[in-house]
Design an enzyme around this catalytic site. Structure first.
Site, PDB file in Angstrom:
ATOM      1  N   LEU A 208      38.511  43.042  51.532  1.00 29.77           N
ATOM      2  CA  LEU A 208      38.489  43.833  50.775  1.00 29.77           C
ATOM      3  C   LEU A 208      37.376  43.992  49.784  1.00 29.77           C
ATOM      4  CD1 LEU A 208      40.552  41.211  48.941  1.00 29.77           C
ATOM      5  CD2 LEU A 208      41.451  43.400  49.799  1.00 29.77           C
ATOM      6  N   HIS A 209      37.105  45.230  49.248  1.00 29.80           N
ATOM      7  CA  HIS A 209      35.938  45.842  48.432  1.00 29.80           C
ATOM      8  C   HIS A 209      36.311  47.051  47.541  1.00 29.80           C
ATOM      9  CE1 HIS A 209      36.331  48.729  51.352  1.00 29.80           C
ATOM     10  NE2 HIS A 209      34.897  48.959  50.722  1.00 29.80           N
ATOM     11  N   ARG A 210      37.185  47.802  47.716  1.00 29.18           N
ATOM     12  CA  ARG A 210      37.218  48.221  46.494  1.00 29.18           C
ATOM     13  C   ARG A 210      37.722  48.485  45.340  1.00 29.18           C
ATOM     14  NH1 ARG A 210      37.289  53.659  48.710  1.00 29.18           N
ATOM     15  NH2 ARG A 210      37.553  53.321  51.230  1.00 29.18           N
TER      16      ARG A 210
END
Length: 362
Positions: A208-210
């Site tokens: 996850l990074h957005r």
């Protein structure tokens, strides 16, 4: 022919590696072609930068602009100022940019203002979501490029709708898949494999990074707890992106299944993907790699710029939040993998096609 190749972030490094190999192959065959590699420094964390150069045998950059982090505008401006000086000191016939990060757009703009031709690798992909910084980077880069190298016929259609002439568009395939095929026999167990007693096809990979998933601390924590519960009897390996780690801070969450690990190098990460039960991610690139490896991928986004991974491959969009993911994952457990295939020209020879085209058109 003198080419300046630009790389700035993790996905870029994976994409330039086979392009450099293809150039060096042509050099060995006597072709008049050379390259200069410029690292903008957009990703400067060793785990997101240096490791990929080492593992993928990418030569050390001829220049590192060392722009580091900042807001979208600050970082883009810093890249443009530094890259202009790079080109003034080192002339070239063509600037080759890949993907859709800030470095891609910034360096394309600088090159065109200096009357240098631009080749865009991965041209034409669109999510339709203008709130994504990457979408703006794609649109701007594609509006000024001279060569458009596409991963799919959908990308070709997008470019034609934007008024790009057919002669400039080249459907060549996917350079990320070149890198995957070139390194499948080199992938390696991560150092924690035995410690965590991981078993083949019995764990889930989570990335996850957005901003839509990680920017708000409490909702991120709740999402992780929900995914932890969703996994039931499977361990979840969660390489924590620096952006996500900063938002989580020092808070300790009591997970039953999620195991937080450091960002992984390419070879260890591909080992984890290849041998996983499934992948939950908000990355576009990972959905391409899972498609080729035949791993079910659940993408936590409302849209994708890579529709072929959904229509042909193993990817399923599950939106933001847990509800749709819970429903689709439950169906997956009940019914197993859906039928899928590998998109056209994702065959490991894309980079060779790109260099052949550039040599024959100059």
């Amino acid at each position: 022919m003198k080419i300046t190749i630009v790389a700035g972030a993790r996905p870029n490094f994976i994409k330039i590696a086979p392009i450099i190999k293809a150039i060096e192959k042509k050099q060995n065959e006597g072709a008049l072609i050379s390259y200069r590699l410029v690292h903008t420094g957009q990703h400067y964390d060793k785990s997101l930068s240096d490791t990929f150069f080492e593992e993928l045998n990418i030569p050390q950059p001829n220049s590192n602009l060392e722009v580091k982090s900042g807001s979208q505008s600050v970082q883009t401006a810093a890249i443009m100022v530094a890259f202009e000086q790079e080109l003034l000191q080192n002339s070239c016939d063509l600037v080759l940019v890949v993907g859709d990060v800030n470095s891609t757009m910034a360096c394309a703009i600088v090159a065109k203002k200096m009357n240098i031709k631009v080749a865009h690798v991965e041209a034409g992909i669109r999510s339709g979501d203008i709130t994504m910084p990457e979408e703006i980077n794609r649109i701007v880069t594609d509006s000024i490029s001279d060569y458009f190298f596409t991963t799919s016929l959908w990308a070709n259609e997008n470019l034609l709708k934007y008024g790009i002439s057919k002669e400039k568009i080249h459907f060549v395939g996917n350079v990320m898949i070149d890198t995957l095929y070139q390194n499948l026999n080199r992938i390696k167990k991560p150092v924690f494999w035995d410690e965590y007693k991981l078993e083949f096809e019995n764990y889930i990979i989570l990335t996850l990074h957005r901003p839509s998933n990680v920017d708000e601390e409490q909702s991120l924590q709740q999402l992780l707890l929900d995914i932890d519960a969703l996994a039931t009897d499977k361990k979840v390996i969660f390489p924590v992106h620096p952006r996500t780690k900063a938002i989580l801070g020092e808070k300790k969450l009591n997970f039953k299944n999620i195991l937080c690990v450091e960002p992984q190098g390419y070879l260890a990460f591909m080992y984890l993907i290849k041998n996983s039960f499934a992948v939950i991610t908000d990355s576009g690139g990972i959905s391409e790699e899972t498609t080729v490896l035949g791993i079910s991928c659940f993408t936590m986004r409302e849209n994708t710029e890579r529709p072929e991974t959904q229509l042909i491959g193993t990817n399923t969009l599950v939106g933001i939040g847990i509800e749709k993911l819970r429903k689709i994952y439950s169906s997956f457990l009940k019914n197993g993998k859906r039928e899928s295939g590998i998109p056209e020209l994702w065959d490991g020879k894309t980079s060779e096609r790109i260099i052949d085209i550039l040599l024959h058109q100059n």
